[in-house]
Design a protein around this motif. Sequence first.
Motif, short mmCIF file in Angstrom:
data_model
loop_
_atom_site.label_atom_id
_atom_site.label_comp_id
_atom_site.label_asym_id
_atom_site.label_seq_id
_atom_site.Cartn_x
_atom_site.Cartn_y
_atom_site.Cartn_z
N GLU A 38 -9.14 3.50 -2.77
CA GLU A 38 -9.53 2.09 -2.84
C GLU A 38 -8.31 1.16 -2.83
N ASP A 94 -11.83 -6.31 0.57
CA ASP A 94 -11.72 -4.85 0.53
C ASP A 94 -10.94 -4.40 1.76
N ASN A 146 -11.41 1.85 1.66
CA ASN A 146 -12.33 2.48 0.71
C ASN A 146 -11.73 3.70 0.03
N LYS A 151 -8.03 -3.14 -2.71
CA LYS A 151 -8.66 -4.45 -2.58
C LYS A 151 -7.87 -5.49 -3.36
#
Length: 155
Positions: free
Chosen positions: A52, A46, A49, A54
């Motif tokens: 997002e 990740d 956040n 990842k």
Amino acid sequence: MWNYKSVSSIETITMGREQVVQITPVPLTAINMFYDKKIKMEETVDLRNQPELKIVFKTDEFEVIDLSDPKNNGSYSFSSLNKVALNAEKANWWFSAFTVVVEFFVGSGSAKIYKNKAYLNLNMDKRDLKIWLIDADFEKAKRATDLLSKKRVFA
């Protein structure tokens, strides 16, 4: 003593009355490939956040989830990956110096140092991805780069 995972081939050769067993060991890189691909089936890094960002590492492919730039989203094969490069954020001295000179003549006096943003560049057979790492964890980006480089070599 050999186990079945460290032997790539066993041949029995007959020489007159004697039989000779020839064992070919597996190269170390093949053992690493077996470990990387079979033991760690899936790993997720990740990077950010909100929005997002990842990278999900699977057995034969990796998946990019980038909500800030949806054209990067998708699953890609490790075998199609040619080059992985991580570019850190760095100052753009030429542009910064140019703006200082211009602001001197204009008289605004609000000179600042401009920076090129960090990004992860993935060069693949049919496509190149440029994943911007704005507000992302750079240490995790290094980890993702290392994993991509290792998987690329063994794919």
